[in-house]
Structures are given as C-alpha cells and as structure tokens.
Design an enzyme around this catalytic site. Sequence first.
Site, PDB file in Angstrom:
ATOM      1  N   HIS A  39      -2.703   0.682   6.696  1.00  0.00           N
ATOM      2  CA  HIS A  39      -2.914   0.832   5.264  1.00  0.00           C
ATOM      3  C   HIS A  39      -2.651   2.284   4.879  1.00  0.00           C
ATOM      4  O   HIS A  39      -2.625   3.175   5.731  1.00  0.00           O
ATOM      5  CB  HIS A  39      -4.366   0.439   4.928  1.00  0.00           C
ATOM      6  CG  HIS A  39      -4.624   0.277   3.471  1.00  0.00           C
ATOM      7  ND1 HIS A  39      -3.892  -0.586   2.682  1.00  0.00           N
ATOM      8  CD2 HIS A  39      -5.529   0.856   2.648  1.00  0.00           C
ATOM      9  CE1 HIS A  39      -4.347  -0.528   1.444  1.00  0.00           C
ATOM     10  NE2 HIS A  39      -5.347   0.350   1.396  1.00  0.00           N
ATOM     11  N   ASP A  62      -8.166   4.135  -3.773  1.00  0.00           N
ATOM     12  CA  ASP A  62      -7.215   3.197  -3.161  1.00  0.00           C
ATOM     13  C   ASP A  62      -6.488   2.453  -4.260  1.00  0.00           C
ATOM     14  O   ASP A  62      -7.006   1.476  -4.810  1.00  0.00           O
ATOM     15  CB  ASP A  62      -7.946   2.217  -2.235  1.00  0.00           C
ATOM     16  CG  ASP A  62      -6.956   1.383  -1.420  1.00  0.00           C
ATOM     17  OD1 ASP A  62      -5.745   1.452  -1.705  1.00  0.00           O
ATOM     18  OD2 ASP A  62      -7.406   0.674  -0.498  1.00  0.00           O
ATOM     19  N   CYS A 103       0.795  -1.218   0.000  1.00  0.00           N
ATOM     20  CA  CYS A 103       0.000   0.000   0.000  1.00  0.00           C
ATOM     21  C   CYS A 103       0.830   1.272   0.000  1.00  0.00           C
ATOM     22  O   CYS A 103       0.516   2.230  -0.705  1.00  0.00           O
ATOM     23  CB  CYS A 103      -0.962  -0.006   1.174  1.00  0.00           C
ATOM     24  SG  CYS A 103      -0.149  -0.206   2.774  1.00  0.00           S
TER      25      CYS A 103
END
Lengths: 654, 313
Positions: free
Chosen positions: A445, A461, A401
């Site tokens: 994250h 995302d 991430c």
Amino acid sequence: MPGREDDRALGWAAAALGGGMLLHVDRVPAWVSAAALVLLAWRLAAARARVRLPGTIARVLLAMLVAVAVLLRFHTLNGLAAGTALLILMASLKLLETWRRRDRMVLVAAGLFLLLAACLDRQSLLRAPLYLAEAWLCCAALAVVATDGFPGRAAFALAGRTLLYALPLAVLLFVFFPRLTGSFWSLPRGEEARTGLSDTMSPGSIGELTTSYDIAFRARFEGALPPPEQRYWRGPVLHDFDGATWRRGVGGRAAPWELSGRRYRYHVALEPSRHRWWFALDIPAQSPDPGVLLTHDYELMAARPVTDPTGYEALSYTGARTAEPLSDWDRLENTALPRGRNPRSLALAHALRTGAGSDAAFVASVLGFLRSGGFVYSLEPEKLGPEQIDDFLFRTRTGFCGHYASAFTVLMRAGGVPARVVTGYLGGEWNPVGGYLVVRQSDAHAWVEVWLPGSGWRRVDPTAVVAPERLTRGLLDLMPEVMSAPTRLLRGAPWLLGLLQRWDAANAWWNERVVKFDYGTQINLLEHLGLRSADAWALGWAFVAALLGWLALIAWQMQGGAGRGQRPDPVARAYARLCRKLARTGTARAPHQGPLDYGAALAAAHPALPGEAQALLALYARLRYGAGDPATRAREAEAFARAVRRLRVAAAPG
Amino acid sequence: MSGGGEPEADAAAVRAVLAALETVILGKPRQIRLCLACLMARGHLLIEDVPGVGKTTLAHALAHLLGLAWQRVQFTSDLLPADIIGVSIFDRAHQRFDFRRGPIFTQLLLADEVNRASPRTQSALLEAMEERQVSADGTTYRLPDVFFVVATQNPHEQLGTFALPESQLDRFLMRVTLGYPDAGHERELLRGGDRRDLLPQMPAVLNPAGVLRVQQQVRAVHVSDALLGYVQALIASTRERADLKLGLSPRAGQGLLRAAQSWACLDGRVAVLPEDVQAVLPAVVAHRLERREPGGDGNALAAEIIRGVPVPL
C-alpha cells in the site's frame, strides 16, 4: 569384469547421487544438469551394453573442462552456487571411473554432500521431506553398496531404522551443539530475485506487487491486535518526485518527537527479500536490532539486505507528535515539485488552498475533491500520459493507492503543505491456527503523511476516501479478480483456506523454531530447561554428556539384540508375547527355561491354566526346533501368532 | 525287514529295555535313562560310584537286554594291555604268530574299577575306545560295529588307584553317578534279594542289528539352527568362565548334541529341544570340567552353566 551384483550396486549409488542432484536442479544452470544426465546415461549404458568408457587422459581433460566451464559461469569455484555446480559435475565424472566398492561409496558420499549443500541453500518446511527422502535413499544405497546381494526392501528398512536411531541424536545436536555466532555455515547468498517493496515508486508500480500471494512477514502480537484500519506497516518513505517516480530523500534531521496513541508490542518474522527494509507498525519506538537504523522518518533500515528469514521484537505507537517547527531543509524537500510539470494540478491546488483557511482545511478540501470527483478504485487503470498527475486527476480518474498517494502528495506540495509518500503494507490476515497476522505482498500500500504545524507528521490515506473498504478488508477480498487462478481457487473453499492457514502456521513455526534457532534462542531454551547462565562450555559439556548417553543406550540396545539371537522373527516375537502373557500368572519364564520346562512349571504352579497355553508352548517348540518345509512353517507361524494374540490369561490375584 | 513298522517296533523295544532296567535298578529312572541314552548315542559310559550300589548289575543288565555279547574285565594294578587287547602267540605248526583276541573284542566291555589299572593299560583301552580298532604287531583289527565300553570307578581316593586324566575322561560321553537308593527302594531291594538273579528270567529285547538301527534313528533326530546356536552358546560360556581350568572341547560339544538327540529320541520326539540338552548336560560335561579352586559339585557347576545361558527365543 564387473558382475551383475556390481551393476546393481552402481545403480543404487547412482540413484543416491541423482537424488542429490535433483535437489539442486532448479538452482544450477541447466547445462550442469544436462551434462550430469549425459554422464550418468553414459555410465549406465557402459554397464548394460558395454559401451566404451573414456580413458584416463580423456577423463582428466573432461575434469579440467568442467572446472573451466564453472569458472567461466560463476567467476569463482568457491561459494555455495559454484561449489554445488562443481560438485555435481565432478561427481558425475566420478561415475565414469566407478569400478570398485570404494568408488560407489564415494558416489553416495557425493549425494550426501549435495544434500548438505541443499540444506545450506534452502531450509523451507516444504523441502524438509525431500531432504529426508534423499537421506533415506543415501543410507539405503550405502547398505546395498556395502553388502553384496542386500535386498532393496531390506536396505530401506535398515536405513529407516538407522535414521530413527539417529533422530534423538540429531535433536540433541540441534539443541545442544553450541551455536557459534558469526558461524561459517551462514554462507553468503547468491543473487536471488525476490519480490518486495522497493525504494522507488511510480504510481503504477505497486500494482505489480499486489498480484503476488507471497508472504512479506508475519506478526504475532502481545495482547490485542490493532483494529484493521490501524494496520499500517511502514516501509520506505519517499520524498523526491521527478514527475514519474518517487524516490527516497537524501535524509533529513530527526525532530524530537513524542510518541502517543496506543502501544503495541509484537514479534515480526520477516521473509527474505532483497531489500534492507524491516517493517514495523506505524511509528516504531526504537530499533529492534543494533544492525538496524531507525531513520528520521521512522523507517527501519538494516545494514544488509534481508536474505534469510529474520525475526525481531518490535514496539510501536500509533501516533507521534512534535511541537517543533519543521526545519527549513525538510520543508524544502517535502514541498519540492518538478518544475513546470502537471500545471492543471498545480492550478487546482492553488485554488483549493486559497479557499481553505488552514493547512488542515486544505487537506480536507483535497480529500473532498477526491471523494466527489468521480474517482474509481481499480487495479487495472488506463496507462497514464507524460503528465501523469494531470492525466490521472482530470482524465482517467481510475487508479489505486499508488496513484492516489502520488496525486495527493503533489496537490499538498503545490498548496505549500509539506507531504511525503509512505509505502508499506496495509492490513494482514489473521491466522487463527498460529495466532498471528500474515501480511502478504498483495497487502502492499502507499499512503501520505502531511506536516501540520503544532502536531507534526500526520497520516492521510487518500485511497481510503475513494475505496473505504480497502481499509478494513484485504485487497484479495476486495477484488478477487487480481488473484491468479490457483490462488483464487485456494481461497475459494473455506476448508482449503483453513488448511492453508495450518500450513502457514507450520511454516511459521519451522522458520521461528528450527531455521532461526540461534545462540540466543538456544540460551533461552536451556534456561527454560533449568540450565541457567549456560555458556558455550556448559553447552559443550551438556552436548558431550547427551551424546555419550545416547551412544551408551544404542550400545545397550545392540547388546540386548545380540543376546536375542539377532533374528526377532515372527515366531520369536509371538513367543516373547506369549511368555509375557503367561508371566501374568505369577510364574515367569526363566531365561534359561525351555518351552516344555516352562509349561511343566506352569502346570505345577497353576493347574487351572487353560490347556491352550500348554498347546501353544508345544507348538512353539515344534516351530522353533522342529523340521518342516518353509511354506507350512510360515503358515503355522502365522496361526501361532494369531492364537497368541487371542489367548487371554488372567492375572494372578494380588 | 518290515519297512515302515520298524522304527515303531524299535522305539517300543527301547521302551521295553527301559522298563526292564527299572525293575533291576530300583528308584534310579533318570540315571538308567542317561545310561541308555549314552549307548544309543554311540558313547562310552563311565559309572562312578561307591562299591555295592549296582554299577556292575546295571552294566550287565544293559548288555543282556540289548542282546549284546559282553565281557567283563576286572582292572587291577598288574593288568597289562595285552590282557585286554590280546596277544600274539607263535604257532609252531605253521611257523607264524597267531593273534589271540583279548576280551575287548566284544560288543559291550565292562571295565570294572578302571582306575585301578596302570596308566599304560588305561590308555590302551581308551585308545581302542576312541579308534574303535586295535593294533597289535603291526596289524589293525576292527572292533565290532556295536561296541561300548561301560567303565566303573570308585570316586574315593584309595591306595593303588590311578585317576583317569582329563584327556582320557573326555572319551567317555557320560559319567553317571548312581548314589544310594532312597529308603523305600532300599527296603524293596532288601526284600527282593539279588537283582542279578532276575536277569536270566528276562528275554533279550533287542539285538545288535536293532541297536544299530536305534543309533541311526538318534542321528536322524532334527537339530534346528536355533538349537545349534544354543549348544554353541553353552560351550562358549564354559570357555569364557574364569573359574574353570579349561572349557569344553569340540568333541564334548558334539557329544552333548548327540546325547541330546538320544534323549529326545527316548522321549519319542523328532526334534531336539533345549530341555534335552539341559537334561543330558550334567552327565556329559561334569567330568570334563574342573574348577581352578578344588571343591564344588559337578552337578552344581552344570546347573550354573545352564542358568548362565538364556534359551534363544
């Protein structure tokens, strides 16, 4: 010269003290424990082998020495850490001048003080049994120290009974003792290394966090849970990028926004971290606490680091929109890029932006690039070179991430679209026992928010296009190899997982109901009990009344104990039971009635009563009042108790 | 001496004494038992009753059946200490005083109507009872090993009586009241003639040595800690009561325990039970306790004391 009995009492007192020291062994510097151990060994050696103990002057010098040592190490003698170390050392020195009963009492008292310090220091459920064991040991030691020749087993029995007597009192104190706000027992914490999201991020930094199984917080929802792909818990929002590390911005202006989407109300139980972040789902609607600021980028930032378990009620929405344009300052901050870095990335962004008709189309095309560019999700990517983003986008194409969020934000900014990195947690494991979500450090994250004209900040995302399953499944399920071996083992067996969830639920209960039991909770509980508008005075009176009631109860109990001869031995217990059984006939034994008289009264009133009852009464008379050697007596007493248990007496009709 | 069989033989003899007494004094088995228990416990006995219910007969029968030498002294207001203890008489032939032993030098002394004598004479008797020896003209004379005083007194206030003070009453282990016989026994009594005539036909069941052995047996009856605690609690309860002038003395406590041992022995048991203590308690304590407010029956008081102290489990 001290006798054997004194040595035994010394051993008990030293054990009570040693138990208190053990509670701190992982907290105080190693040399403190080592010194305490040496002093303890010295004193015990003196008791056994008549090793010489230091004289008065030597002891005074030693005391000054340890005080200076503590001062040098902690730069203070005050506070929990320094105070504990000093107490351990001084109590160990006290061992060297322990001669009389009074001195041994002081040692036990020191053990109890160390227990108190440990309670102030850490309150986890796991440690509660340790504290209880130390309290028990200290009480038993007190019994042995106070009475010569008190047997150890009896001391533990006595201490256990005493603690049981004290338990209701402790509960009363806990519930009714007025919780003073700003209380003196909330001591300042020493430096504690705890994991958690920091306010900086470099592409690889979150990876260290994801291997940690520690709990970040728990969240209990009113009503439905958000679906897994909506469980974005917002933490620090990062704006400044120097080519390697993302940092928080200098602060912008909050554009008035309008909350939209689903609304969630929930309770968060935050575990201690050394940071000031409070976490909330997606877009918090308001600050949950006056001491916490809701920033322009929807962060919750407390005035002080979270050093204790903290609970708060939060309200969140899954979206916010604003029709106003982005301020110039915010646009500048969120499109800034380090000058002259990552040229290939910038070129790519420019190419993609020219091909896209709008900012939204540009976002889609960059996501498309990530989706089709052969990118791989991995927690152990290759190390990146100095031009991190170029190296990642065009060479390694492997990351997690942090890498994707960094690269995506850089590409957005290069294309002129304001973008920022949001760090936080994604997901949460449902605990069916406690009915809450557990969010662990491994759920850490990073994602991106881009500014789209007309709608405001929108979440994107980029990790999700590379590893869509990361959205719906926890990282640990996704890549179990990142877990440490014990964690993997724990999660491997379903029953173990269930056990773990139970334990976690117990911990959550403990933290919420016991550790965090404060003035507010107390008032709530009391209102629940019907004590409306209770203030400190009412609490005080309720407390005093409850205290007196309990003491009266104990006094009454002890009075009864004295009347019974204070020796409820097996024969007496069995006889009491026999009398209870025989009372069912309707003829109860008068308190002043002896066994044979009672038998005669029973025989007169109930001729049909089995002869066994009479035989038992006679046997009791022999056991209680007759002579006989103890061994036979004990055997007969057992037989008597058994026979009484077996005896069946029909209740009187009516 | 036949060794092991003796205790059984003595126990049988005691039972025989009881049985024989019951044929002499009709319808009073409990009182008879108390009297016998009192003597077995080496205690002196006070029989308090109106004239003519068999006090003297009982004393006489006891002495006879136990095989003891006995003397009877009728106490009157002009009785002098020397009349009981003895007197020194100058022997001209040997030029010295000879001590003529008085009636107290016997094994069982029946002191009839002891409250008629002057306090001086009473105290001479009571001192002898306590010390079991007599001093006269600087010489001390031991009384026999077996020595009982059975005193009788008339409870009703009459002219010319000197009531025994509490300190003196304390020296009697028991006070027993006979009371009138019930109708059935009274008829039998009327039909049977003078009970004292029966005595010569009865053989003596025991002898002084046998009495000493029985007394030894009584002392061997086991007293457990639990029972000691109970007796102690009973005595303590009399001292805590506000309605009594004085609680029981330690001597009363010892006597209560000894009497209870005796009672257990009469029951053929080897250990004292609370029941034994309760059985003898009225006879042992009633004459030693006095309420601040006059009135009330001694037996009722004893029952109150018993009810007020729970038996230990």
